[in-house]
Design a protein around this motif. Structure first.
Motif, PDB file in Angstrom:
ATOM      1  N   MET A   1    -144.484  14.117  39.601  1.00  0.00           N
ATOM      2  CA  MET A   1    -144.660  14.295  41.048  1.00  0.00           C
ATOM      3  C   MET A   1    -145.924  15.124  41.297  1.00  0.00           C
ATOM      4  O   MET A   1    -146.059  16.220  40.764  1.00  0.00           O
ATOM      5  N   PRO A   2    -146.862  14.623  42.110  1.00  0.00           N
ATOM      6  CA  PRO A   2    -148.066  15.410  42.426  1.00  0.00           C
ATOM      7  C   PRO A   2    -147.677  16.719  43.125  1.00  0.00           C
ATOM      8  O   PRO A   2    -146.646  16.789  43.784  1.00  0.00           O
ATOM      9  N   SER A   3    -148.515  17.742  42.956  1.00  0.00           N
ATOM     10  CA  SER A   3    -148.177  19.039  43.554  1.00  0.00           C
ATOM     11  C   SER A   3    -148.779  19.207  44.944  1.00  0.00           C
ATOM     12  O   SER A   3    -148.426  20.141  45.660  1.00  0.00           O
ATOM     13  N   VAL A   4    -149.710  18.311  45.338  1.00  0.00           N
ATOM     14  CA  VAL A   4    -150.329  18.396  46.664  1.00  0.00           C
ATOM     15  C   VAL A   4    -150.471  17.005  47.264  1.00  0.00           C
ATOM     16  O   VAL A   4    -150.880  16.057  46.583  1.00  0.00           O
ATOM     17  N   PHE A   5    -150.119  16.904  48.537  1.00  0.00           N
ATOM     18  CA  PHE A   5    -150.384  15.692  49.307  1.00  0.00           C
ATOM     19  C   PHE A   5    -151.327  16.056  50.449  1.00  0.00           C
ATOM     20  O   PHE A   5    -151.042  16.964  51.223  1.00  0.00           O
ATOM     21  N   LEU A   6    -152.451  15.369  50.533  1.00  0.00           N
ATOM     22  CA  LEU A   6    -153.434  15.598  51.587  1.00  0.00           C
ATOM     23  C   LEU A   6    -153.439  14.377  52.488  1.00  0.00           C
ATOM     24  O   LEU A   6    -153.666  13.253  52.016  1.00  0.00           O
ATOM     25  N   GLN A   7    -153.128  14.586  53.771  1.00  0.00           N
ATOM     26  CA  GLN A   7    -153.012  13.465  54.719  1.00  0.00           C
ATOM     27  C   GLN A   7    -152.030  12.398  54.206  1.00  0.00           C
ATOM     28  O   GLN A   7    -152.250  11.202  54.358  1.00  0.00           O
ATOM     29  N   GLY A   8    -150.962  12.859  53.537  1.00  0.00           N
ATOM     30  CA  GLY A   8    -149.926  11.941  53.072  1.00  0.00           C
ATOM     31  C   GLY A   8    -150.220  11.262  51.754  1.00  0.00           C
ATOM     32  O   GLY A   8    -149.400  10.479  51.261  1.00  0.00           O
ATOM     33  N   ARG A   9    -151.382  11.578  51.148  1.00  0.00           N
ATOM     34  CA  ARG A   9    -151.745  10.941  49.878  1.00  0.00           C
ATOM     35  C   ARG A   9    -151.819  11.982  48.771  1.00  0.00           C
ATOM     36  O   ARG A   9    -152.344  13.071  48.988  1.00  0.00           O
ATOM     37  N   PRO A  10    -151.355  11.634  47.555  1.00  0.00           N
ATOM     38  CA  PRO A  10    -151.424  12.596  46.454  1.00  0.00           C
ATOM     39  C   PRO A  10    -152.866  12.886  46.056  1.00  0.00           C
ATOM     40  O   PRO A  10    -153.701  11.973  45.998  1.00  0.00           O
ATOM     41  N   VAL A 149    -149.054   7.566  58.282  1.00  0.00           N
ATOM     42  CA  VAL A 149    -147.605   7.748  58.226  1.00  0.00           C
ATOM     43  C   VAL A 149    -147.353   8.936  57.305  1.00  0.00           C
ATOM     44  O   VAL A 149    -147.749   8.911  56.134  1.00  0.00           O
ATOM     45  N   ILE A 150    -146.742   9.984  57.827  1.00  0.00           N
ATOM     46  CA  ILE A 150    -146.454  11.186  57.040  1.00  0.00           C
ATOM     47  C   ILE A 150    -144.939  11.328  56.918  1.00  0.00           C
ATOM     48  O   ILE A 150    -144.233  11.336  57.925  1.00  0.00           O
ATOM     49  N   GLU A 151    -144.461  11.420  55.682  1.00  0.00           N
ATOM     50  CA  GLU A 151    -143.026  11.587  55.435  1.00  0.00           C
ATOM     51  C   GLU A 151    -142.776  12.951  54.837  1.00  0.00           C
ATOM     52  O   GLU A 151    -143.567  13.434  54.024  1.00  0.00           O
ATOM     53  N   GLY A 152    -141.675  13.572  55.236  1.00  0.00           N
ATOM     54  CA  GLY A 152    -141.358  14.886  54.709  1.00  0.00           C
ATOM     55  C   GLY A 152    -139.867  15.062  54.495  1.00  0.00           C
ATOM     56  O   GLY A 152    -139.046  14.423  55.159  1.00  0.00           O
ATOM     57  N   THR A 153    -139.532  15.939  53.557  1.00  0.00           N
ATOM     58  CA  THR A 153    -138.133  16.303  53.327  1.00  0.00           C
ATOM     59  C   THR A 153    -138.022  17.818  53.365  1.00  0.00           C
ATOM     60  O   THR A 153    -139.019  18.538  53.246  1.00  0.00           O
ATOM     61  N   GLY A 154    -136.805  18.303  53.537  1.00  0.00           N
ATOM     62  CA  GLY A 154    -136.547  19.736  53.488  1.00  0.00           C
ATOM     63  C   GLY A 154    -137.357  20.516  54.512  1.00  0.00           C
ATOM     64  O   GLY A 154    -137.443  20.126  55.689  1.00  0.00           O
ATOM     65  N   TYR A 155    -137.985  21.601  54.060  1.00  0.00           N
ATOM     66  CA  TYR A 155    -138.720  22.483  54.972  1.00  0.00           C
ATOM     67  C   TYR A 155    -139.888  21.748  55.638  1.00  0.00           C
ATOM     68  O   TYR A 155    -140.208  21.994  56.804  1.00  0.00           O
ATOM     69  N   PHE A 156    -140.517  20.832  54.911  1.00  0.00           N
ATOM     70  CA  PHE A 156    -141.633  20.088  55.502  1.00  0.00           C
ATOM     71  C   PHE A 156    -141.138  19.132  56.594  1.00  0.00           C
ATOM     72  O   PHE A 156    -141.809  18.943  57.614  1.00  0.00           O
TER      73      PHE A 156
END
Length: 215
Positions: A1-10, A149-156
């Motif tokens: 799993m990438p550690s950073v997503f910028l504008q929804g992209r890894p 399209v930005i997807e988030g889970t949990g706190y995000f």
């Protein structure tokens, strides 16, 4: 799993402050009760240098205030736009901006409500439990008008829902009972000065760092 997503992209990495912040100027953050926070924002229809400069300012203002997200009406601009730099519950960092965001309605099977502490830079010092879905999908465009399209889970996911509320003219206090809202405002009265002192210290530290880099 990438550690950073910028504008929804890894991406491989992103500096501690998003690059936009280096170009930005700190703006005053509006507070609950100011009209611009309590009415729906207008769609962004003009894409260009003014919009890019606003996004730069919003990133820097968010960082100075130790925030995870900031909507345009929180700097007094009634446009449908927010920026974010926010972790999810797995520690993955999400950084970006969304113009004209729309929160998708998800089926009950695709989400569950979670009660967790929530704060707001426009309600300085207060933290209250607010029920939010543990998953969120926001559609919009970027500063160049390209679809996002930005997807988030949990706190995000909480951050995405919170910021989309802002552009609709809602603050999280609007989701609280009368008693809880009163408690939040009591917390603001107790902690506001402390919050503003911390923001002022952050501005001083940033200024000192910029001076040192310029030498």
């Amino acid at each position: 799993m990438p550690s950073v997503f910028l504008q929804g992209r890894p991406v491989d990495s992103c500096p501690p402050l998003a690059p936009e912040a280096r170009r930005g100027t700190v703006r005053r953050i509006t507070e609950v009760g100011e009209e611009v926070l309590h009415k729906p924002c207008r769609d962004v229809t003009e894409f260009g240098p003014d919009l890019a400069a606003l996004i730069d300012d919003m990133f820097l203002t968010m960082y100075i205030a130790d925030g995870a997200g900031l909507a345009a009406n929180q700097v007094g601009v009634g446009l449908r736009l927010f920026v974010y730099d926010c972790p999810d519950d797995d520690g993955v960092r999400h950084v970006g901006h969304v113009v004209n965001p729309v929160l998708e309605a998800l089926d009950a099977g695709d989400r569950r409500l979670v009660d967790a502490g929530e704060g707001c830079l426009s309600v300085p010092g207060a933290v209250m439990d607010v029920p939010r879905p543990d998953r969120a999908v926001v559609r919009g465009v970027d500063k160049d008008g390209e679809p996002l399209v930005i997807e988030g889970t949990g706190y995000f996911a909480r951050c995405l829902a919170h910021e989309t509320d802002h552009v609709g003219g809602q603050v999280y206090l609007d989701r609280l009972s009368r008693r809880d809202r009163k408690e939040a405002l009591r917390q603001v009265a107790d902690r506001r000065d402390e919050v503003f002192a911390r923001r002022a210290a952050n501005i001083q530290a940033l200024s000192a760092r910029s001076d040192a880099e310029a030498r």
